[in-house]
Every structure is written in structure tokens, then in C-alpha cells.
Design a protein around this motif. Structure first.
Motif, PDB file in Angstrom:
ATOM      1  N   GLU A 189      -6.861   1.495   3.640  1.00 47.75           N
ATOM      2  CA  GLU A 189      -7.964   2.432   3.844  1.00 47.75           C
ATOM      3  C   GLU A 189      -9.180   2.004   3.030  1.00 47.75           C
ATOM      4  OE1 GLU A 189     -10.212   6.036   2.291  1.00 47.75           O
ATOM      5  OE2 GLU A 189      -8.506   5.202   1.220  1.00 47.75           O
ATOM      6  N   ILE A 190      -8.961   1.602   1.793  1.00 50.13           N
ATOM      7  CA  ILE A 190     -10.057   1.146   0.940  1.00 50.13           C
ATOM      8  C   ILE A 190     -10.711  -0.093   1.545  1.00 50.13           C
ATOM      9  CG2 ILE A 190     -10.582   0.115  -1.319  1.00 50.13           C
ATOM     10  CD1 ILE A 190      -8.301   1.961  -2.422  1.00 50.13           C
ATOM     11  N   LEU A 191      -9.895  -1.043   1.976  1.00 48.08           N
ATOM     12  CA  LEU A 191     -10.433  -2.283   2.547  1.00 48.08           C
ATOM     13  C   LEU A 191     -11.136  -2.031   3.872  1.00 48.08           C
ATOM     14  CD1 LEU A 191      -7.620  -4.881   1.743  1.00 48.08           C
ATOM     15  CD2 LEU A 191      -9.526  -4.092   0.324  1.00 48.08           C
ATOM     16  N   ALA A 192     -10.660  -1.061   4.643  1.00 47.66           N
ATOM     17  CA  ALA A 192     -11.290  -0.746   5.933  1.00 47.66           C
ATOM     18  C   ALA A 192     -12.730  -0.298   5.741  1.00 47.66           C
ATOM     19  CB  ALA A 192     -10.487   0.331   6.669  1.00 47.66           C
ATOM     20  N   LYS A 193     -13.013   0.341   4.641  1.00 44.54           N
ATOM     21  CA  LYS A 193     -14.392   0.775   4.371  1.00 44.54           C
ATOM     22  C   LYS A 193     -15.321  -0.415   4.185  1.00 44.54           C
ATOM     23  CE  LYS A 193     -13.129   5.231   2.459  1.00 44.54           C
ATOM     24  NZ  LYS A 193     -13.028   6.049   1.249  1.00 44.54           N
ATOM     25  N   GLU A 194     -14.751  -1.556   3.826  1.00 43.42           N
ATOM     26  CA  GLU A 194     -15.513  -2.803   3.710  1.00 43.42           C
ATOM     27  C   GLU A 194     -15.511  -3.578   5.025  1.00 43.42           C
ATOM     28  OE1 GLU A 194     -14.820  -5.696   0.596  1.00 43.42           O
ATOM     29  OE2 GLU A 194     -13.625  -4.202  -0.456  1.00 43.42           O
ATOM     30  N   GLY A 195     -14.719  -3.122   5.983  1.00 44.33           N
ATOM     31  CA  GLY A 195     -14.561  -3.869   7.219  1.00 44.33           C
ATOM     32  C   GLY A 195     -13.587  -5.020   7.073  1.00 44.33           C
ATOM     33  N   ILE A 196     -12.724  -4.943   6.075  1.00 47.74           N
ATOM     34  CA  ILE A 196     -11.755  -6.006   5.775  1.00 47.74           C
ATOM     35  C   ILE A 196     -10.378  -5.594   6.266  1.00 47.74           C
ATOM     36  CG2 ILE A 196     -10.624  -7.296   3.908  1.00 47.74           C
ATOM     37  CD1 ILE A 196     -13.556  -7.968   4.050  1.00 47.74           C
ATOM     38  N   ALA A 197      -9.697  -6.506   6.932  1.00 45.36           N
ATOM     39  CA  ALA A 197      -8.314  -6.293   7.362  1.00 45.36           C
ATOM     40  C   ALA A 197      -7.640  -7.654   7.452  1.00 45.36           C
ATOM     41  CB  ALA A 197      -8.267  -5.589   8.709  1.00 45.36           C
ATOM     42  N   PHE A 198      -6.386  -7.677   7.116  1.00 44.06           N
ATOM     43  CA  PHE A 198      -5.612  -8.908   7.171  1.00 44.06           C
ATOM     44  C   PHE A 198      -4.393  -8.707   8.044  1.00 44.06           C
ATOM     45  CE2 PHE A 198      -7.874  -8.941   3.139  1.00 44.06           C
ATOM     46  CZ  PHE A 198      -8.428 -10.209   3.126  1.00 44.06           C
ATOM     47  N   LYS A 199      -3.968  -9.776   8.679  1.00 41.76           N
ATOM     48  CA  LYS A 199      -2.754  -9.709   9.497  1.00 41.76           C
ATOM     49  C   LYS A 199      -1.516  -9.764   8.630  1.00 41.76           C
ATOM     50  CE  LYS A 199      -4.790 -11.602  13.606  1.00 41.76           C
ATOM     51  NZ  LYS A 199      -4.418 -11.495  14.964  1.00 41.76           N
ATOM     52  N   ARG A 200      -1.603 -10.502   7.536  1.00 41.66           N
ATOM     53  CA  ARG A 200      -0.436 -10.661   6.677  1.00 41.66           C
ATOM     54  C   ARG A 200      -0.501  -9.704   5.492  1.00 41.66           C
ATOM     55  NH1 ARG A 200       0.584 -16.872   5.542  1.00 41.66           N
ATOM     56  NH2 ARG A 200      -1.064 -16.351   4.070  1.00 41.66           N
ATOM     57  N   HIS A 201       0.621  -9.084   5.259  1.00 41.00           N
ATOM     58  CA  HIS A 201       0.776  -8.113   4.192  1.00 41.00           C
ATOM     59  C   HIS A 201       0.359  -8.696   2.836  1.00 41.00           C
ATOM     60  CE1 HIS A 201       3.119  -4.505   2.802  1.00 41.00           C
ATOM     61  NE2 HIS A 201       3.079  -5.197   1.698  1.00 41.00           N
ATOM     62  N   LYS A 202       0.835  -9.894   2.536  1.00 33.34           N
ATOM     63  CA  LYS A 202       0.546 -10.489   1.225  1.00 33.34           C
ATOM     64  C   LYS A 202      -0.938 -10.787   1.050  1.00 33.34           C
ATOM     65  CE  LYS A 202       1.391 -15.403   1.990  1.00 33.34           C
ATOM     66  NZ  LYS A 202       2.085 -16.565   1.458  1.00 33.34           N
ATOM     67  N   ASP A 203      -1.646 -11.071   2.147  1.00 34.29           N
ATOM     68  CA  ASP A 203      -3.081 -11.315   2.055  1.00 34.29           C
ATOM     69  C   ASP A 203      -3.837 -10.037   1.702  1.00 34.29           C
ATOM     70  OD1 ASP A 203      -2.660 -13.992   2.704  1.00 34.29           O
ATOM     71  OD2 ASP A 203      -3.016 -13.651   4.842  1.00 34.29           O
TER      72      ASP A 203
END
Length: 126
Positions: free
Chosen positions: A56-70
Motif C-alpha cells: 500500500e505504501i509503495l502503491a502511493k509512489e506508483g511502485i509495484a514488483f512482481k517478486r515478493h523479495k523485490d
């Protein structure tokens, strides 16, 4: 209300709100599971509450990763190492992930009520 396939077309805030709803559902599931004595499953849901809150925090930046560890790596680099969130939180997240992994994959891991309750207490970090 958006349908599941429409989520990819929403705004950053739509995604963030969705992630937060998911985190809250995970927390409620964890509470129900611990109440039923299902500690292994509760550890999983408690951890995913943390993970979806990070998303949720990263989504506010427009950031998303496919891999959990990333996802966790980026959060640690951008939020823990810069001390936006305290380093102690970073250590607790790592421990929560280890407990979740043991609960999900270690054949003879015995999940205790005490450890699971600690997982639930970590939910108040935001």
C-alpha cells in the motif's frame, strides 16, 4: 465499485486503497485464526497483513514488483535504511517473514500462541 479486472486501470490511490483493504482483511483473518487456535495459518495471514501494508505504501509512489523479495528489498532500502521507519521495524518484518516461512513450509515447525500474538502486535506499526 470496481471489478477485479478493473484494478489495473485505477489510480495509484485506488491501488493503495485496495492494498490497505487486503491488509485489513488479512489482519481480521489472522485474529479469527488465532482465536480458533490455528497458529500456523494465523502467522501466514499476520505476515501478509504486513506485506500488503508495505505494498500500500509503495502503491502511493506508483511502485509495484512482481517478486515478493523485490518488494521487501525496495521497502528496506527506501524506508528502513533512510529511517523513514525505524530500523527496529525492519528487523521485526524480517522476523515476521521467517516465522511465516517456517509456518508455511517447515514440516515440523510448531507455531505457538505467544509467537503468533507477537505477529499480530506488529500490525500496529503504521
Amino acid at each position: 465499485m470496481r471489478q477485479p479486472d478493473d484494478l489495473d486501470t485505477g489510480t495509484q490511490m485506488d491501488v493503495a486503497k485496495h492494498r490497505l483493504r487486503t491488509a485489513r482483511e488479512d489482519l481480521e483473518s489472522a485474529r479469527l485464526l488465532i482465536g480458533a487456535g490455528q497458529y500456523r495459518a494465523a502467522n501466514n495471514r499476520a505476515y501478509y497483513c504486513i506485506f500488503h501494508t508495505i505494498c500500500e505504501i509503495l502503491a502511493k509512489e506508483g511502485i509495484a514488483f512482481k517478486r515478493h523479495k523485490d518488494t521487501l528489498s525496495y521497502f528496506n532500502k527506501q524506508y528502513i535504511h533512510t529511517e523513514i521507519f525505524p530500523r527496529e521495524l525492519g528487523r521485526k518484518i524480517v522476523k515476521a517473514e521467517e516465522i511465516r516461512h517456517a509456518s508455511d513450509y517447515d514440516t515440523f515447525y510448531v507455531a505457538s500462541k505467544e509467537v503468533t500474538e507477537q505477529q499480530l502486535q506488529l500490525q500496529n506499526w503504521r
